[in-house]
Design a protein around this motif. Structure first.
Motif, PDB file in Angstrom:
ATOM      1  N   ASP A   9       0.824  -1.211   0.000  1.00  0.00           N
ATOM      2  CA  ASP A   9       0.000   0.000   0.000  1.00  0.00           C
ATOM      3  C   ASP A   9       0.857   1.261   0.000  1.00  0.00           C
ATOM      4  N   VAL A  10       1.934   1.259   0.765  1.00  0.00           N
ATOM      5  CA  VAL A  10       2.855   2.402   0.793  1.00  0.00           C
ATOM      6  C   VAL A  10       3.503   2.581  -0.580  1.00  0.00           C
ATOM      7  N   ALA A  11       3.925   1.472  -1.177  1.00  0.00           N
ATOM      8  CA  ALA A  11       4.533   1.531  -2.505  1.00  0.00           C
ATOM      9  C   ALA A  11       3.537   2.077  -3.526  1.00  0.00           C
ATOM     10  N   GLN A  12       2.299   1.648  -3.454  1.00  0.00           N
ATOM     11  CA  GLN A  12       1.278   2.143  -4.379  1.00  0.00           C
ATOM     12  C   GLN A  12       1.013   3.631  -4.156  1.00  0.00           C
ATOM     13  N   ALA A  13       1.051   4.076  -2.913  1.00  0.00           N
ATOM     14  CA  ALA A  13       0.872   5.499  -2.626  1.00  0.00           C
ATOM     15  C   ALA A  13       1.979   6.318  -3.272  1.00  0.00           C
ATOM     16  N   ALA A  14       3.200   5.808  -3.265  1.00  0.00           N
ATOM     17  CA  ALA A  14       4.311   6.498  -3.934  1.00  0.00           C
ATOM     18  C   ALA A  14       4.065   6.561  -5.441  1.00  0.00           C
ATOM     19  N   ILE A  15       3.596   5.460  -6.014  1.00  0.00           N
ATOM     20  CA  ILE A  15       3.257   5.446  -7.446  1.00  0.00           C
ATOM     21  C   ILE A  15       2.174   6.477  -7.747  1.00  0.00           C
ATOM     22  N   THR A  32      16.568   0.080  -2.020  1.00  0.00           N
ATOM     23  CA  THR A  32      16.663  -1.360  -1.823  1.00  0.00           C
ATOM     24  C   THR A  32      15.868  -1.769  -0.595  1.00  0.00           C
ATOM     25  N   GLY A  33      15.262  -2.929  -0.662  1.00  0.00           N
ATOM     26  CA  GLY A  33      14.544  -3.472   0.483  1.00  0.00           C
ATOM     27  C   GLY A  33      13.187  -3.995   0.090  1.00  0.00           C
ATOM     28  N   SER A  34      12.493  -4.525   1.056  1.00  0.00           N
ATOM     29  CA  SER A  34      11.219  -5.178   0.767  1.00  0.00           C
ATOM     30  C   SER A  34      10.152  -4.198   0.280  1.00  0.00           C
ATOM     31  N   THR A  35      10.109  -3.009   0.839  1.00  0.00           N
ATOM     32  CA  THR A  35       9.122  -2.032   0.367  1.00  0.00           C
ATOM     33  C   THR A  35       9.491  -1.538  -1.026  1.00  0.00           C
ATOM     34  N   ALA A  36      10.788  -1.345  -1.279  1.00  0.00           N
ATOM     35  CA  ALA A  36      11.231  -0.964  -2.625  1.00  0.00           C
ATOM     36  C   ALA A  36      10.869  -2.051  -3.630  1.00  0.00           C
ATOM     37  N   ASN A  37      10.920  -3.300  -3.225  1.00  0.00           N
ATOM     38  CA  ASN A  37      10.528  -4.386  -4.128  1.00  0.00           C
ATOM     39  C   ASN A  37       9.059  -4.270  -4.530  1.00  0.00           C
ATOM     40  N   PHE A  38       8.208  -3.937  -3.579  1.00  0.00           N
ATOM     41  CA  PHE A  38       6.805  -3.711  -3.915  1.00  0.00           C
ATOM     42  C   PHE A  38       6.665  -2.512  -4.846  1.00  0.00           C
ATOM     43  N   PHE A  39       7.450  -1.475  -4.587  1.00  0.00           N
ATOM     44  CA  PHE A  39       7.426  -0.299  -5.456  1.00  0.00           C
ATOM     45  C   PHE A  39       7.790  -0.687  -6.891  1.00  0.00           C
ATOM     46  N   ILE A  40       8.827  -1.495  -7.046  1.00  0.00           N
ATOM     47  CA  ILE A  40       9.244  -1.949  -8.376  1.00  0.00           C
ATOM     48  C   ILE A  40       8.118  -2.724  -9.055  1.00  0.00           C
ATOM     49  N   ASP A  73      23.305   3.847 -15.156  1.00  0.00           N
ATOM     50  CA  ASP A  73      24.320   4.170 -14.168  1.00  0.00           C
ATOM     51  C   ASP A  73      24.097   5.609 -13.717  1.00  0.00           C
ATOM     52  N   LEU A  74      24.291   5.868 -12.440  1.00  0.00           N
ATOM     53  CA  LEU A  74      24.067   7.213 -11.904  1.00  0.00           C
ATOM     54  C   LEU A  74      24.875   8.264 -12.654  1.00  0.00           C
ATOM     55  N   SER A  75      26.094   7.923 -13.048  1.00  0.00           N
ATOM     56  CA  SER A  75      26.938   8.899 -13.744  1.00  0.00           C
ATOM     57  C   SER A  75      26.460   9.177 -15.172  1.00  0.00           C
ATOM     58  N   ALA A  76      25.512   8.390 -15.666  1.00  0.00           N
ATOM     59  CA  ALA A  76      25.018   8.562 -17.030  1.00  0.00           C
ATOM     60  C   ALA A  76      23.763   9.423 -17.115  1.00  0.00           C
ATOM     61  N   VAL A  77      23.226   9.827 -15.968  1.00  0.00           N
ATOM     62  CA  VAL A  77      22.007  10.643 -15.985  1.00  0.00           C
ATOM     63  C   VAL A  77      22.299  12.037 -15.446  1.00  0.00           C
ATOM     64  N   ASP A  78      21.598  13.015 -15.994  1.00  0.00           N
ATOM     65  CA  ASP A  78      21.770  14.403 -15.558  1.00  0.00           C
ATOM     66  C   ASP A  78      20.998  14.709 -14.276  1.00  0.00           C
ATOM     67  N   SER A  79      19.817  14.088 -14.155  1.00  0.00           N
ATOM     68  CA  SER A  79      18.996  14.353 -12.978  1.00  0.00           C
ATOM     69  C   SER A  79      17.983  13.224 -12.804  1.00  0.00           C
ATOM     70  N   MET A  80      17.409  13.171 -11.614  1.00  0.00           N
ATOM     71  CA  MET A  80      16.334  12.225 -11.318  1.00  0.00           C
ATOM     72  C   MET A  80      15.126  13.020 -10.878  1.00  0.00           C
ATOM     73  N   GLU A  81      13.979  12.644 -11.401  1.00  0.00           N
ATOM     74  CA  GLU A  81      12.744  13.298 -10.989  1.00  0.00           C
ATOM     75  C   GLU A  81      12.408  12.938  -9.537  1.00  0.00           C
ATOM     76  N   TYR A  82      12.597  11.655  -9.201  1.00  0.00           N
ATOM     77  CA  TYR A  82      12.231  11.149  -7.865  1.00  0.00           C
ATOM     78  C   TYR A  82      13.221  10.096  -7.437  1.00  0.00           C
ATOM     79  N   TYR A  83      13.351   9.937  -6.135  1.00  0.00           N
ATOM     80  CA  TYR A  83      14.087   8.826  -5.549  1.00  0.00           C
ATOM     81  C   TYR A  83      13.189   8.222  -4.492  1.00  0.00           C
ATOM     82  N   VAL A  84      12.887   6.939  -4.627  1.00  0.00           N
ATOM     83  CA  VAL A  84      11.988   6.258  -3.701  1.00  0.00           C
ATOM     84  C   VAL A  84      12.749   5.133  -3.030  1.00  0.00           C
ATOM     85  N   ASP A  85      12.762   5.155  -1.692  1.00  0.00           N
ATOM     86  CA  ASP A  85      13.482   4.135  -0.949  1.00  0.00           C
ATOM     87  C   ASP A  85      12.647   3.655   0.223  1.00  0.00           C
TER      88      ASP A  85
END
Length: 85
Positions: A9-15, A32-40, A73-85
């Motif tokens: 439910d938390v992962a879906q709220a982030a989506i 990384t982690g169990s909640t991040a897995n649901f987010f994925i 790879d992080l070095s290949a992107v200029d920016s990230m819109e969001y970071y979810v952990d």
């Protein structure tokens, strides 16, 4: 309500929060982690809305790729819109 249901439910709220704000050039950072897995798992349903992701670990990168979500790879992107952990 069990822990897995709460995490999902938390992962879906982030989506739900990020979905209306995504565009095809968006990069999403994923932790990384169990909640991040649901987010994925939920993220895979809207993968057509963004360009790709940056993963905080190889385990996360593997799960993202397993869902057909591009991982950069992080070095290949200029920016990230969001970071979810």
């Amino acid at each position: 309500m069990n822990q897995d249901k709460l995490k999902s439910d938390v992962a879906q709220a982030a989506i739900d929060y990020i979905k209306p704000k995504l565009d095809s050039d968006s990069i999403i950072g994923v932790g990384t982690g169990s909640t991040a897995n649901f987010f994925i798992d939920h993220l895979s349903k809207i993968k057509h809305l963004f360009d790709g992701t940056v993963a905080s670990s190889e385990a996360t990168a593997e799960r993202l790729r397993g869902h057909g979500i591009p991982v950069y790879d992080l070095s290949a992107v200029d920016s990230m819109e969001y970071y979810v952990d």
